[in-house]
Motif scaffolding. Sequence first.
Motif, PDB file in Angstrom:
ATOM      1  N   ASP A  91      -4.051   0.240   4.106  1.00 13.08           N
ATOM      2  CA  ASP A  91      -4.644   0.158   5.436  1.00 13.08           C
ATOM      3  C   ASP A  91      -6.017   0.822   5.430  1.00 13.08           C
ATOM      4  N   ASP A  92      -6.933   0.303   6.237  1.00 15.97           N
ATOM      5  CA  ASP A  92      -8.250   0.918   6.392  1.00 15.97           C
ATOM      6  C   ASP A  92      -8.192   1.798   7.643  1.00 15.97           C
ATOM      7  N   CYS A  93      -7.989   3.084   7.436  1.00 13.16           N
ATOM      8  CA  CYS A  93      -7.789   4.028   8.542  1.00 13.16           C
ATOM      9  C   CYS A  93      -9.008   4.156   9.449  1.00 13.16           C
ATOM     10  N   ARG A  94     -10.184   3.773   8.959  1.00 12.95           N
ATOM     11  CA  ARG A  94     -11.403   3.903   9.761  1.00 12.95           C
ATOM     12  C   ARG A  94     -11.381   3.001  10.985  1.00 12.95           C
ATOM     13  N   PHE A  95     -10.657   1.913  10.923  1.00 12.81           N
ATOM     14  CA  PHE A  95     -10.662   0.935  12.003  1.00 12.81           C
ATOM     15  C   PHE A  95      -9.337   0.895  12.763  1.00 12.81           C
ATOM     16  N   MET A  96      -8.603   2.004  12.705  1.00 11.38           N
ATOM     17  CA  MET A  96      -7.300   2.070  13.371  1.00 11.38           C
ATOM     18  C   MET A  96      -7.281   3.251  14.336  1.00 11.38           C
ATOM     19  N   THR A  97      -6.503   3.114  15.374  1.00 10.34           N
ATOM     20  CA  THR A  97      -6.182   4.269  16.212  1.00 10.34           C
ATOM     21  C   THR A  97      -4.991   4.929  15.544  1.00 10.34           C
ATOM     22  N   ILE A  98      -5.180   6.133  15.049  1.00  8.19           N
ATOM     23  CA  ILE A  98      -4.131   6.818  14.293  1.00  8.19           C
ATOM     24  C   ILE A  98      -3.104   7.390  15.263  1.00  8.19           C
ATOM     25  N   THR A  99      -1.855   7.046  15.020  1.00  9.56           N
ATOM     26  CA  THR A  99      -0.741   7.600  15.775  1.00  9.56           C
ATOM     27  C   THR A  99       0.274   8.162  14.777  1.00  9.56           C
ATOM     28  N   HIS A 100       1.111   9.038  15.262  1.00 10.25           N
ATOM     29  CA  HIS A 100       2.176   9.599  14.424  1.00 10.25           C
ATOM     30  C   HIS A 100       3.517   9.295  15.064  1.00 10.25           C
ATOM     31  N   GLY A 101       4.483   9.070  14.235  1.00  7.75           N
ATOM     32  CA  GLY A 101       5.833   8.798  14.709  1.00  7.75           C
ATOM     33  C   GLY A 101       6.714   8.407  13.543  1.00  7.75           C
ATOM     34  N   GLN A 102       7.920   8.030  13.870  1.00  4.18           N
ATOM     35  CA  GLN A 102       8.856   7.618  12.837  1.00  4.18           C
ATOM     36  C   GLN A 102       8.511   6.201  12.409  1.00  4.18           C
ATOM     37  N   TYR A 103       8.539   5.936  11.111  1.00  2.00           N
ATOM     38  CA  TYR A 103       8.302   4.582  10.660  1.00  2.00           C
ATOM     39  C   TYR A 103       9.463   4.083   9.824  1.00  2.00           C
ATOM     40  N   ASN A 104       9.595   2.787   9.838  1.00  2.00           N
ATOM     41  CA  ASN A 104      10.600   2.079   9.059  1.00  2.00           C
ATOM     42  C   ASN A 104       9.877   0.843   8.532  1.00  2.00           C
ATOM     43  N   PHE A 105       9.197   0.997   7.417  1.00  2.00           N
ATOM     44  CA  PHE A 105       8.327  -0.023   6.834  1.00  2.00           C
ATOM     45  C   PHE A 105       9.098  -0.778   5.766  1.00  2.00           C
ATOM     46  N   THR A 106       9.130  -2.120   5.842  1.00  2.00           N
ATOM     47  CA  THR A 106       9.826  -2.928   4.834  1.00  2.00           C
ATOM     48  C   THR A 106       8.921  -4.048   4.354  1.00  2.00           C
ATOM     49  N   ARG A 107       8.935  -4.284   3.044  1.00  2.00           N
ATOM     50  CA  ARG A 107       8.182  -5.376   2.427  1.00  2.00           C
ATOM     51  C   ARG A 107       9.095  -6.037   1.411  1.00  2.00           C
ATOM     52  N   SER A 108       9.202  -7.361   1.473  1.00  2.00           N
ATOM     53  CA  SER A 108      10.061  -8.116   0.560  1.00  2.00           C
ATOM     54  C   SER A 108       9.246  -8.700  -0.589  1.00  2.00           C
ATOM     55  N   PHE A 109       9.892  -8.852  -1.747  1.00  2.00           N
ATOM     56  CA  PHE A 109       9.264  -9.396  -2.945  1.00  2.00           C
ATOM     57  C   PHE A 109      10.166 -10.441  -3.568  1.00  2.00           C
ATOM     58  N   ASP A 110       9.559 -11.498  -4.114  1.00  2.00           N
ATOM     59  CA  ASP A 110      10.255 -12.546  -4.853  1.00  2.00           C
ATOM     60  C   ASP A 110       9.575 -12.671  -6.209  1.00  2.00           C
ATOM     61  N   TYR A 111      10.280 -12.291  -7.252  1.00  2.00           N
ATOM     62  CA  TYR A 111       9.746 -12.434  -8.606  1.00  2.00           C
ATOM     63  C   TYR A 111      10.400 -13.661  -9.222  1.00  2.00           C
ATOM     64  N   GLY A 112       9.613 -14.687  -9.500  1.00  2.00           N
ATOM     65  CA  GLY A 112      10.119 -15.919 -10.093  1.00  2.00           C
ATOM     66  C   GLY A 112       9.778 -16.004 -11.558  1.00  2.00           C
ATOM     67  N   SER A 113       9.695 -17.225 -12.069  1.00  2.00           N
ATOM     68  CA  SER A 113       9.506 -17.441 -13.502  1.00  2.00           C
ATOM     69  C   SER A 113       8.147 -16.956 -14.006  1.00  2.00           C
ATOM     70  N   GLU A 114       7.125 -16.899 -13.116  1.00  2.00           N
ATOM     71  CA  GLU A 114       5.828 -16.394 -13.575  1.00  2.00           C
ATOM     72  C   GLU A 114       5.904 -14.913 -13.942  1.00  2.00           C
TER      73      GLU A 114
END
Length: 147
Positions: A91-114
């Motif tokens: 993330d580019d923090c310079r262009f965000m309004t910074i807030t604090h709190g609890q986070y639950n960040f999820t990112r999915s990945f698919d690894y195939g034949s490549e």
Amino acid sequence: MSRTRQHAIAAVGGAAAAVFAMFVALAQTHVIAVPYFTPIALQVDGLKEKYAAGETANFAVTANGYGSNCHSLEVEAMQDGQRASYYKKVDDCRFMTITHGQYNFTRSFDYGSEVMGKAGAYTVDITFKDLVDNREAHVTKMFEVEG
């Protein structure tokens, strides 16, 4: 200043430091709920220990904790010392309004034949960083692709 007064000040300072250390330790072990001292916890779901060559690996990375809304995630897969896959989101923090709190960040990945086209041992290194609070978590997972 009298010697007795110096001892009293030292005793009060030592007691305050001990109480604060106990407070932080209890917060980090989740005995008491103090969000700022909650460490980042990384969880990897769906990644198996063995795959067949060309099989798809579907997995998700979840970061739980308390911190800012500005963070980065880096996931690198290595196969026998060679980079097989690389992902980085910052993330580019310079262009965000910074807030604090609890986070639950999820990112999915698919690894195939490549990514998993060659038999061998694979290592996946995952790093999640809170770019404002300067805290991070790292986890390494390993799996094997059989040819």
